[in-house]
Design a protein around this motif. Structure first.
Motif, mmCIF file in Angstrom:
data_model
loop_
_atom_site.group_PDB
_atom_site.id
_atom_site.type_symbol
_atom_site.label_atom_id
_atom_site.label_comp_id
_atom_site.label_asym_id
_atom_site.label_seq_id
_atom_site.Cartn_x
_atom_site.Cartn_y
_atom_site.Cartn_z
ATOM 1 N N HIS A 53 1.048 6.792 0.827
ATOM 2 C CA HIS A 53 0.243 5.560 1.064
ATOM 3 C C HIS A 53 -0.932 5.496 0.493
ATOM 4 O O HIS A 53 -1.482 6.480 0.051
ATOM 5 N N GLU A 54 -1.752 4.409 0.214
ATOM 6 C CA GLU A 54 -2.861 4.126 -0.378
ATOM 7 C C GLU A 54 -3.985 4.866 0.180
ATOM 8 O O GLU A 54 -4.821 5.173 -0.518
ATOM 9 N N THR A 55 -4.020 5.278 1.429
ATOM 10 C CA THR A 55 -5.038 6.173 1.957
ATOM 11 C C THR A 55 -5.111 7.556 1.447
ATOM 12 O O THR A 55 -6.394 8.054 1.707
ATOM 13 N N GLY A 59 0.795 -1.252 0.041
ATOM 14 C CA GLY A 59 -0.249 -0.020 0.038
ATOM 15 C C GLY A 59 0.857 1.168 0.103
ATOM 16 O O GLY A 59 0.177 2.335 0.438
ATOM 17 N N GLU A 117 -0.978 14.121 1.262
ATOM 18 C CA GLU A 117 -2.521 13.656 1.843
ATOM 19 C C GLU A 117 -3.615 13.424 0.907
ATOM 20 O O GLU A 117 -4.378 12.640 1.527
ATOM 21 N N ARG A 118 -3.697 13.932 -0.212
ATOM 22 C CA ARG A 118 -4.714 13.558 -1.127
ATOM 23 C C ARG A 118 -4.194 13.402 -2.624
ATOM 24 O O ARG A 118 -3.235 14.183 -2.955
#
Length: 71
Positions: free
Chosen positions: A35-37, A20, A66-67
């Protein structure tokens, strides 16, 4: 301590679906850990070298993505 949120453009350099984690390369050839989130859509939908926009949070001690969205 100043906090900066900025949008950058770049492309997915490398991403490991199992862990991830991966890296995004901006237009100045700088790499950012991701990160995948942080992805708006599942990262497996992204291909390497896919153009995207990403938001970076930065303060005096760290930078992080963050995005991430498709451009």
């Amino acid at each position: 301590m100043s906090k900066v949120n900025q949008w950058l453009e770049g492309e997915l350099d490398w991403f490991d679906e199992l862990s991830g984690r991966g890296f995004i390369r901006d237009q100045n050839n700088q790499l950012y850990f991701v990160h995948e989130t942080a992805f708006e859509v599942p990262p497996k939908k992204f291909e390497s070298n896919k153009k995207l926009k990403f938001k970076v949070y930065e303060d005096s001690s760290t930078k992080q993505v963050e995005r991430v969205i498709l451009k």
